[in-house]
Design an enzyme around this catalytic site. Structure first.
Site, PDB file in Angstrom:
ATOM      1  N   ARG A   1      -9.581   6.562   4.485  1.00 46.20           N
ATOM      2  CA  ARG A   1      -9.031   5.321   3.950  1.00 46.20           C
ATOM      3  C   ARG A   1      -8.823   5.857   2.288  1.00 46.20           C
ATOM      4  O   ARG A   1      -7.904   5.429   1.862  1.00 46.20           O
ATOM      5  CB  ARG A   1      -9.880   4.454   3.975  1.00 46.20           C
TER       6      ARG A   1
ATOM      7  N   ARG B   1     -17.444  -4.726   9.955  1.00 46.87           N
ATOM      8  CA  ARG B   1     -16.207  -4.083  10.199  1.00 46.87           C
ATOM      9  C   ARG B   1     -16.402  -2.698  10.695  1.00 46.87           C
ATOM     10  O   ARG B   1     -17.166  -1.952  10.413  1.00 46.87           O
ATOM     11  CB  ARG B   1     -15.242  -4.031   9.114  1.00 46.87           C
TER      12      ARG B   1
ATOM     13  N   ARG C   1       0.730  -1.301  -0.069  1.00 48.94           N
ATOM     14  CA  ARG C   1       0.184  -0.090   0.139  1.00 48.94           C
ATOM     15  C   ARG C   1       0.753   1.185   0.172  1.00 48.94           C
ATOM     16  O   ARG C   1       0.260   2.429  -0.187  1.00 48.94           O
ATOM     17  CB  ARG C   1      -0.921   0.109   1.290  1.00 48.94           C
TER      18      ARG C   1
ATOM     19  N   ARG D   1     -21.312  -4.017   3.601  1.00 47.95           N
ATOM     20  CA  ARG D   1     -20.419  -5.146   3.652  1.00 47.95           C
ATOM     21  C   ARG D   1     -20.584  -6.070   4.702  1.00 47.95           C
ATOM     22  O   ARG D   1     -20.787  -5.300   6.010  1.00 47.95           O
ATOM     23  CB  ARG D   1     -18.853  -4.689   3.256  1.00 47.95           C
TER      24      ARG D   1
HETATM   25  P1  ADP Z   1      -9.850  -2.736   2.659  1.00 47.37           P
HETATM   26  O1  ADP Z   1     -10.607  -4.219   2.364  1.00 47.37           O
HETATM   27  O2  ADP Z   1     -11.210  -1.849   2.607  1.00 47.37           O
HETATM   28  O3  ADP Z   1      -9.183  -2.531   1.198  1.00 47.37           O
HETATM   29  P2  ADP Z   1      -8.206  -3.771   4.419  1.00 47.37           P
HETATM   30  O4  ADP Z   1      -8.909  -4.810   5.014  1.00 47.37           O
HETATM   31  O5  ADP Z   1      -7.204  -4.219   3.269  1.00 47.37           O
HETATM   32  O6  ADP Z   1      -9.243  -2.795   3.852  1.00 47.37           O
HETATM   33  O7  ADP Z   1      -7.354  -2.943   5.445  1.00 47.37           O
HETATM   34  C1  ADP Z   1      -8.085  -2.591   6.501  1.00 47.37           C
HETATM   35  C2  ADP Z   1      -7.285  -1.674   7.379  1.00 47.37           C
HETATM   36  O8  ADP Z   1      -6.018  -2.288   7.749  1.00 47.37           O
HETATM   37  C3  ADP Z   1      -6.711  -0.475   6.482  1.00 47.37           C
HETATM   38  O9  ADP Z   1      -7.407   0.522   6.399  1.00 47.37           O
HETATM   39  C4  ADP Z   1      -5.198  -0.162   7.203  1.00 47.37           C
HETATM   40  O10 ADP Z   1      -5.604   0.434   8.618  1.00 47.37           O
HETATM   41  C5  ADP Z   1      -4.677  -1.693   7.536  1.00 47.37           C
HETATM   42  N1  ADP Z   1      -4.006  -2.242   6.569  1.00 47.37           N
HETATM   43  C6  ADP Z   1      -4.287  -3.351   5.775  1.00 47.37           C
HETATM   44  N2  ADP Z   1      -3.266  -3.629   5.006  1.00 47.37           N
HETATM   45  C7  ADP Z   1      -2.216  -2.562   5.022  1.00 47.37           C
HETATM   46  C8  ADP Z   1      -0.937  -2.347   4.488  1.00 47.37           C
HETATM   47  N3  ADP Z   1      -0.565  -2.973   3.552  1.00 47.37           N
HETATM   48  N4  ADP Z   1      -0.331  -1.260   4.901  1.00 47.37           N
HETATM   49  C9  ADP Z   1      -0.785  -0.544   6.010  1.00 47.37           C
HETATM   50  N5  ADP Z   1      -2.075  -0.616   6.545  1.00 47.37           N
HETATM   51  C10 ADP Z   1      -2.792  -1.704   6.268  1.00 47.37           C
HETATM   52  P1  ADP Z   2     -12.101  -4.813  -1.140  1.00 45.14           P
HETATM   53  O1  ADP Z   2     -11.301  -5.906  -0.533  1.00 45.14           O
HETATM   54  O2  ADP Z   2     -11.508  -4.195  -2.204  1.00 45.14           O
HETATM   55  O3  ADP Z   2     -12.344  -3.740   0.144  1.00 45.14           O
HETATM   56  P2  ADP Z   2     -14.612  -6.235  -1.175  1.00 45.14           P
HETATM   57  O4  ADP Z   2     -14.121  -7.406  -1.810  1.00 45.14           O
HETATM   58  O5  ADP Z   2     -14.679  -6.508   0.456  1.00 45.14           O
HETATM   59  O6  ADP Z   2     -13.684  -5.126  -1.473  1.00 45.14           O
HETATM   60  O7  ADP Z   2     -15.804  -5.552  -1.617  1.00 45.14           O
HETATM   61  C1  ADP Z   2     -16.581  -4.809  -0.785  1.00 45.14           C
HETATM   62  C2  ADP Z   2     -17.997  -4.644  -1.018  1.00 45.14           C
HETATM   63  O8  ADP Z   2     -18.363  -4.552  -2.203  1.00 45.14           O
HETATM   64  C3  ADP Z   2     -18.702  -6.076  -0.574  1.00 45.14           C
HETATM   65  O9  ADP Z   2     -19.602  -5.995   0.212  1.00 45.14           O
HETATM   66  C4  ADP Z   2     -18.835  -6.887  -2.034  1.00 45.14           C
HETATM   67  O10 ADP Z   2     -19.816  -7.564  -1.860  1.00 45.14           O
HETATM   68  C5  ADP Z   2     -18.936  -5.547  -2.840  1.00 45.14           C
HETATM   69  N1  ADP Z   2     -18.706  -5.760  -4.123  1.00 45.14           N
HETATM   70  C6  ADP Z   2     -17.414  -6.515  -4.595  1.00 45.14           C
HETATM   71  N2  ADP Z   2     -17.279  -6.442  -5.812  1.00 45.14           N
HETATM   72  C7  ADP Z   2     -18.276  -5.808  -6.272  1.00 45.14           C
HETATM   73  C8  ADP Z   2     -18.872  -5.383  -7.717  1.00 45.14           C
HETATM   74  N3  ADP Z   2     -17.989  -5.774  -8.970  1.00 45.14           N
HETATM   75  N4  ADP Z   2     -20.179  -4.743  -7.883  1.00 45.14           N
HETATM   76  C9  ADP Z   2     -20.747  -4.677  -6.935  1.00 45.14           C
HETATM   77  N5  ADP Z   2     -20.417  -4.666  -5.582  1.00 45.14           N
HETATM   78  C10 ADP Z   2     -19.107  -5.513  -5.487  1.00 45.14           C
END
Ligand code: ADP
Ligand code: ADP
Ligand code: ZN
Length: 227
Positions: free
Chosen positions: A173, A162, A88, A128
Site C-alpha cells: 500500500r 481490517r 488515488r 486500528r
Molecule cells: P486507508 O484508510 O488505509 O488509506 P482505504 O480504506 O482508503 O485505505 O482503502 C483500502 C483499499 O481499498 C486500498 O488499499 C485499495 O485496494 C482500495 N481503494 C480504496 N480507494 C481506492 C481508490 N481511490 N483507488 C484504487 N483503490 C482504492
Molecule cells: P487513514 O484513513 O488515513 O488510513 P485512520 O484515520 O483510519 O487513517 O487512522 C489510522 C489509525 O491511526 C487509527 O487507528 C487512528 O486511530 C490512528 N490515528 C489517526 N490519526 C492519528 C494521529 N494524529 N496520531 C496518532 N494516531 C492517529
C-alpha cells in the site's frame, strides 16, 4: 465546500473526515468504505476486488470512479463533500475534475496529511479498530476501545479490524501511495489547491490545522466555480 483528504494509508484521513462530518455537517465519501461495503454485501464487484484489496494493490480506476460518480449523482451532499481516499491516481483526479464540473461543483482545498515516517504508519494501521455500528476509529495504543467494550459514540460493542492492516499489505500500500498517489501532490499544487498539514501531530492538533484551512477564504487563483 468540497475537499480532498490526501495522504498515505494510516495518515488519519478517516479520523479527520469523521470530525468534519460531526462539526460541519459535511458528507464523507470514502472509496475504501464503499468497496468494503460491496464486499460485505457480496456483490459481483465486491468479489472481484477482494483479493486486490487484501494484497494492498489499487482497485482499477473504472470501479472507484463509478462509485464516486453514482454517489455524486444522488445529490444530497450536506454542506459539502470530503473525498477520503479518492482520488488515488492521476486518472482518478482528472475524472473527479470532470464529474465536479458537470455537477456545477468545485474543489476548494486538497488537504495533504503529511506523515513521512513509514514506521509510524505501520504502527497506526496495525492497531486500528473501527466500530462496526457507527464507524468510529480507534487505536490500541493511542485511542483504545473503552474497558467496558462500548463505543464512546454509539455504545456499540462490535469492532472491525481490517484484513489488509498488516505489515505485508502495508508495504504494498505504501509503495502504491508513493508511486501512484504522491504525484497528485504536484498536480494539486499547480492548481493552487494544496494545503499541507502535519499529520504527525495529535488528532486534535491536526483537526485544528484542518479547520483553520477550511475557515480561511480560498487563495486567489484557486479553482473557480465552473457552472
Ligand atoms: P486507508 O484508510 O488505509 O488509506 P482505504 O480504506 O482508503 O485505505 O482503502 C483500502 C483499499 O481499498 C486500498 O488499499 C485499495 O485496494 C482500495 N481503494 C480504496 N480507494 C481506492 C481508490 N481511490 N483507488 C484504487 N483503490 C482504492
Ligand atoms: P487513514 O484513513 O488515513 O488510513 P485512520 O484515520 O483510519 O487513517 O487512522 C489510522 C489509525 O491511526 C487509527 O487507528 C487512528 O486511530 C490512528 N490515528 C489517526 N490519526 C492519528 C494521529 N494524529 N496520531 C496518532 N494516531 C492517529
Ligand atoms: Zn460506534
Amino acid at each position: 465546500m468540497n475537499i480532498i483528504l490526501l495522504g498515505p494509508p494510516g495518515a488519519g484521513k478517516g479520523t479527520q473526515a469523521r470530525l468534519l462530518v460531526e462539526r460541519l455537517g459535511m458528507i464523507q465519501l470514502s472509496t475504501g468504505d464503499m468497496l468494503r461495503a460491496a464486499r460485505r454485501s457480496g456483490t459481483e464487484m465486491g468479489r472481484r476486488v477482494a483479493d486486490v484489496m487484501d494484497k494492498g494493490h489499487l482497485v482499477t480506476d473504472d470501479i472507484v470512479i463509478g462509485l464516486i460518480r453514482e454517489r455524486l449523482l444522488q445529490g444530497d451532499l450536506g454542506s459539502g463533500v470530503i473525498f477520503d481516499g479518492f482520488p488515488r491516481t492521476l486518472a482518478q483526479a482528472d475524472a473527479l475534475d470532470d464529474m465536479l464540473a458537470r455537477e456545477g461543483l468545485r474543489l476548494d482545498h486538497v488537504v495533504e496529511m503529511r506523515v513521512n515516517d513509514d514506521e509510524a504508519l505501520v504502527q497506526r494501521v496495525s492497531g486500528r479498530a473501527t466500530c462496526a455500528t457507527c464507524g468510529e476509529v480507534y487505536h490500541d495504543a493511542t485511542k483504545p476501545i473503552p474497558d467496558d467494550g462500548h463505543c464512546t459514540k454509539c455504545s456499540g460493542t462490535t469492532f472491525n479490524r481490517r484484513g489488509d492492516d498488516n505489515a505485508d499489505s502495508m508495504r504494498t500500500r505504501l509503495l502504491a501511495y508513493y508511486k501512484e498517489t504522491a504525484p497528485l501532490v504536484g498536480y494539486y499544487y499547480v492548481k493552487r489547491l494544496l494545503r499541507p498539514v502535519d499529520g504527525m501531530g495529535e488528532i486534535d492538533q491536526v483537526a485544528q490545522e484542518v479547520e483553520g484551512i477550511l475557515s480561511a477564504s480560498p487563495l486567489p487563483g484557486a479553482a473557480v466555480r465552473t457552472a
